[in-house]
Design a protein around this motif. Structure first.
Motif, PDB file in Angstrom:
ATOM      1  N   ARG A   4       0.867  -1.178   0.000  1.00 14.29           N
ATOM      2  CA  ARG A   4       0.000   0.000   0.000  1.00 14.29           C
ATOM      3  C   ARG A   4       0.905   1.229   0.000  1.00 14.29           C
ATOM      4  NH1 ARG A   4      -2.401   2.805   4.149  1.00 14.29           N
ATOM      5  NH2 ARG A   4      -1.989   1.166   5.656  1.00 14.29           N
ATOM      6  N   GLU A   5       0.753   2.058  -1.020  1.00 13.35           N
ATOM      7  CA  GLU A   5       1.628   3.223  -1.169  1.00 13.35           C
ATOM      8  C   GLU A   5       1.068   4.408  -0.403  1.00 13.35           C
ATOM      9  OE1 GLU A   5       3.913   5.755  -4.702  1.00 13.35           O
ATOM     10  OE2 GLU A   5       2.350   4.297  -5.222  1.00 13.35           O
ATOM     11  N   ILE A   6       1.930   5.061   0.374  1.00 10.26           N
ATOM     12  CA  ILE A   6       1.592   6.325   1.005  1.00 10.26           C
ATOM     13  C   ILE A   6       2.592   7.368   0.509  1.00 10.26           C
ATOM     14  CG2 ILE A   6       0.407   5.338   2.993  1.00 10.26           C
ATOM     15  CD1 ILE A   6       2.917   5.505   4.606  1.00 10.26           C
ATOM     16  N   LYS A   7       2.530   8.570   1.018  1.00  9.86           N
ATOM     17  CA  LYS A   7       3.234   9.699   0.407  1.00  9.86           C
ATOM     18  C   LYS A   7       4.708   9.436   0.146  1.00  9.86           C
ATOM     19  CE  LYS A   7       4.056  14.658   0.899  1.00  9.86           C
ATOM     20  NZ  LYS A   7       3.829  15.867   1.741  1.00  9.86           N
ATOM     21  N   ASP A   8       5.456   9.075   1.167  1.00  8.57           N
ATOM     22  CA  ASP A   8       6.906   8.928   1.008  1.00  8.57           C
ATOM     23  C   ASP A   8       7.390   7.515   1.300  1.00  8.57           C
ATOM     24  OD1 ASP A   8       6.456   8.874   3.699  1.00  8.57           O
ATOM     25  OD2 ASP A   8       7.913  10.431   4.239  1.00  8.57           O
ATOM     26  N   SER A   9       6.450   6.551   1.389  1.00  9.50           N
ATOM     27  CA  SER A   9       6.805   5.196   1.809  1.00  9.50           C
ATOM     28  C   SER A   9       5.874   4.170   1.171  1.00  9.50           C
ATOM     29  CB  SER A   9       6.715   5.056   3.344  1.00  9.50           C
ATOM     30  OG  SER A   9       7.422   6.062   4.012  1.00  9.50           O
ATOM     31  N   PHE A  10       6.239   2.920   1.363  1.00 11.02           N
ATOM     32  CA  PHE A  10       5.360   1.802   1.028  1.00 11.02           C
ATOM     33  C   PHE A  10       5.082   1.009   2.296  1.00 11.02           C
ATOM     34  CE2 PHE A  10       7.748   2.440  -2.992  1.00 11.02           C
ATOM     35  CZ  PHE A  10       6.684   2.704  -3.828  1.00 11.02           C
ATOM     36  N   ILE A  11       3.806   0.716   2.557  1.00  9.27           N
ATOM     37  CA  ILE A  11       3.443  -0.262   3.570  1.00  9.27           C
ATOM     38  C   ILE A  11       3.607  -1.629   2.926  1.00  9.27           C
ATOM     39  CG2 ILE A  11       1.651  -1.082   5.138  1.00  9.27           C
ATOM     40  CD1 ILE A  11       2.484   1.795   5.700  1.00  9.27           C
ATOM     41  N   GLU A  67       5.977   0.186 -13.037  1.00 12.08           N
ATOM     42  CA  GLU A  67       5.039   0.860 -12.146  1.00 12.08           C
ATOM     43  C   GLU A  67       5.739   1.688 -11.072  1.00 12.08           C
ATOM     44  OE1 GLU A  67       1.917   0.880 -12.809  1.00 12.08           O
ATOM     45  OE2 GLU A  67       2.007  -0.638 -14.403  1.00 12.08           O
ATOM     46  N   SER A  68       7.059   1.566 -10.971  1.00 10.60           N
ATOM     47  CA  SER A  68       7.835   2.268  -9.936  1.00 10.60           C
ATOM     48  C   SER A  68       7.310   1.969  -8.534  1.00 10.60           C
ATOM     49  CB  SER A  68       7.843   3.781 -10.197  1.00 10.60           C
ATOM     50  OG  SER A  68       8.486   4.063 -11.408  1.00 10.60           O
ATOM     51  N   ILE A  69       7.125   0.677  -8.288  1.00  6.31           N
ATOM     52  CA  ILE A  69       6.618   0.196  -7.008  1.00  6.31           C
ATOM     53  C   ILE A  69       7.104  -1.251  -6.863  1.00  6.31           C
ATOM     54  CG2 ILE A  69       4.453  -0.664  -8.027  1.00  6.31           C
ATOM     55  CD1 ILE A  69       2.978   0.219  -5.527  1.00  6.31           C
ATOM     56  N   PRO A  70       7.282  -1.764  -5.665  1.00  6.21           N
ATOM     57  CA  PRO A  70       7.645  -3.190  -5.552  1.00  6.21           C
ATOM     58  C   PRO A  70       6.544  -4.062  -6.162  1.00  6.21           C
ATOM     59  CG  PRO A  70       7.979  -2.046  -3.461  1.00  6.21           C
ATOM     60  CD  PRO A  70       7.237  -1.091  -4.353  1.00  6.21           C
ATOM     61  N   PHE A  71       6.944  -5.196  -6.741  1.00  3.73           N
ATOM     62  CA  PHE A  71       5.946  -6.140  -7.244  1.00  3.73           C
ATOM     63  C   PHE A  71       5.036  -6.581  -6.100  1.00  3.73           C
ATOM     64  CE2 PHE A  71       8.634  -6.900 -11.039  1.00  3.73           C
ATOM     65  CZ  PHE A  71       7.646  -6.874 -12.010  1.00  3.73           C
ATOM     66  N   LYS A 223       5.772  -3.556   7.536  1.00  6.39           N
ATOM     67  CA  LYS A 223       6.917  -2.659   7.535  1.00  6.39           C
ATOM     68  C   LYS A 223       6.571  -1.394   6.760  1.00  6.39           C
ATOM     69  CE  LYS A 223      10.814  -5.875   8.081  1.00  6.39           C
ATOM     70  NZ  LYS A 223      12.177  -6.239   7.579  1.00  6.39           N
ATOM     71  N   ILE A 224       7.107  -0.278   7.210  1.00  5.93           N
ATOM     72  CA  ILE A 224       7.041   0.970   6.463  1.00  5.93           C
ATOM     73  C   ILE A 224       8.417   1.170   5.833  1.00  5.93           C
ATOM     74  CG2 ILE A 224       6.675   3.455   6.567  1.00  5.93           C
ATOM     75  CD1 ILE A 224       4.966   3.028   9.053  1.00  5.93           C
ATOM     76  N   VAL A 225       8.479   1.064   4.521  1.00  5.41           N
ATOM     77  CA  VAL A 225       9.754   1.148   3.804  1.00  5.41           C
ATOM     78  C   VAL A 225       9.796   2.492   3.073  1.00  5.41           C
ATOM     79  CG1 VAL A 225      11.294   0.017   2.162  1.00  5.41           C
ATOM     80  CG2 VAL A 225       9.721  -1.360   3.554  1.00  5.41           C
ATOM     81  N   VAL A 226      10.739   3.328   3.468  1.00  3.02           N
ATOM     82  CA  VAL A 226      10.814   4.700   2.966  1.00  3.02           C
ATOM     83  C   VAL A 226      11.357   4.696   1.532  1.00  3.02           C
ATOM     84  CG1 VAL A 226      11.827   6.978   3.355  1.00  3.02           C
ATOM     85  CG2 VAL A 226      11.127   5.563   5.307  1.00  3.02           C
ATOM     86  N   LYS A 227      10.705   5.476   0.674  1.00  2.00           N
ATOM     87  CA  LYS A 227      11.082   5.512  -0.740  1.00  2.00           C
ATOM     88  C   LYS A 227      12.527   5.998  -0.935  1.00  2.00           C
ATOM     89  CE  LYS A 227       6.368   6.267  -2.425  1.00  2.00           C
ATOM     90  NZ  LYS A 227       5.429   7.196  -3.098  1.00  2.00           N
ATOM     91  N   SER A 228      12.954   6.954  -0.146  1.00  2.06           N
ATOM     92  CA  SER A 228      14.317   7.473  -0.305  1.00  2.06           C
ATOM     93  C   SER A 228      15.354   6.412   0.021  1.00  2.06           C
ATOM     94  CB  SER A 228      14.527   8.702   0.584  1.00  2.06           C
ATOM     95  OG  SER A 228      14.309   8.384   1.954  1.00  2.06           O
TER      96      SER A 228
END
Length: 253
Positions: A4-11, A67-71, A223-228
């Motif tokens: 689940r994508e949020i502003k600066d991270s992925f759940i 998609e610029s997101i994890p599979f 986990k909250i994985v930060v995009k940066s």
């Protein structure tokens, strides 16, 4: 992996953790909504274990460049997904025959309309497995089996509802899979309608009608994985470096 994508991270939620949540949910299911209590423990085992095929795959998340997101579980490359689905059902079959029949039916339902040749090979193999497994139950109650199959689907979908939605989301803003209720749950509704879930607030969820024996709570690991950090070290290492968190969700009438 459930993403689940949020502003600066992925759940990011491992599939096997989501499956554990599935089991924790339906262990409270009202026995009166089923034809009998026969094989309920086996159906419960199926719920807990149905996504064990993802254990190895989720150890190392991979990046979807397009998609610029994890599979995620829904767009993961098909061939490895099919191969690991088979491995997962093989592992369940070695422990619980009835549960493996349910899980095989569950996975086949994902591809029932597909004309892809690899999916058709998978479906043919699972049809053969199901025929062999049914021989272990000469007096198999087909109506009860269908109830357990739909109960497994419901456990999967209700867990996904908790994973994919922003906690506390308004009904009109829910993930589109669930806005109109849970498919194939009509048999558990006194008016033959789909069961419907709704967030009361960020910690509480209710269902209408309520299909459980009592109110209870479940725990979701994520986990909250930060995009940066992903940009810096890649998604696999970023996931490994991120701390595991836990969220309590209360299921109320």
């Amino acid at each position: 992996m459930i993403i689940r994508e949020i502003k600066d991270s992925f759940i990011m939620i491992r599939q096997h953790d989501h499956a554990f949540l599935s089991g924790e949910l339906i262990k409270h299911f009202k026995p009166s909504l089923l034809k009998s209590d026969a094989f309920f423990d086996d159906a419960l085992y199926a719920a807990y274990q149905h996504d064990r095929s993802w254990i190895g795959l989720d150890e190392t998340p991979i990046w979807n460049d397009r998609e610029s997101i994890p599979f995620t579980f829904s767009d993961y490359p098909l061939l490895p997904k099919l191969a690991f689905y088979k491995i997962g059902v093989d592992e369940i079959e070695r422990v619980n025959t009835y549960a493996s029949l349910l899980c095989s039916l569950h996975f086949c339902s994902f591809f029932s309309q597909s004309q892809n040749k690899d999916c058709l090979v998978f479906l043919t193999g699972e049809a053969r497995r199901q025929m062999n497994l049914r021989e272990s139950f000469p007096d198999l109650d087909e109506e009860l089996l269908q109830q357990h199959f739909h109960l497994l689907q419901f456990s999967d979908n209700l867990s996904l509802y908790l994973c994919l939605n922003e906690p506390g989301v308004a009904k009109e803003d829910e993930h589109p899979w669930f806005k109109n209720g849970f498919q194939n749950t009509e048999m558990f509704h006194p008016e033959n309608q789909p069961l419907m879930a709704r967030w009361l607030n960020e910690k509480e969820v209710t269902l209408e009608p309520y299909p459980f024996e009592k109110e209870f709570h479940v725990s979701l690991q994520y986990k909250i994985v930060v995009k940066s950090l992903i940009e810096e070290v890649g998604v696999a290492e970023a996931y490994e470096k991120s701390d595991m968190k836990e969220r309590m969700i209360f299921i109320y009438k």
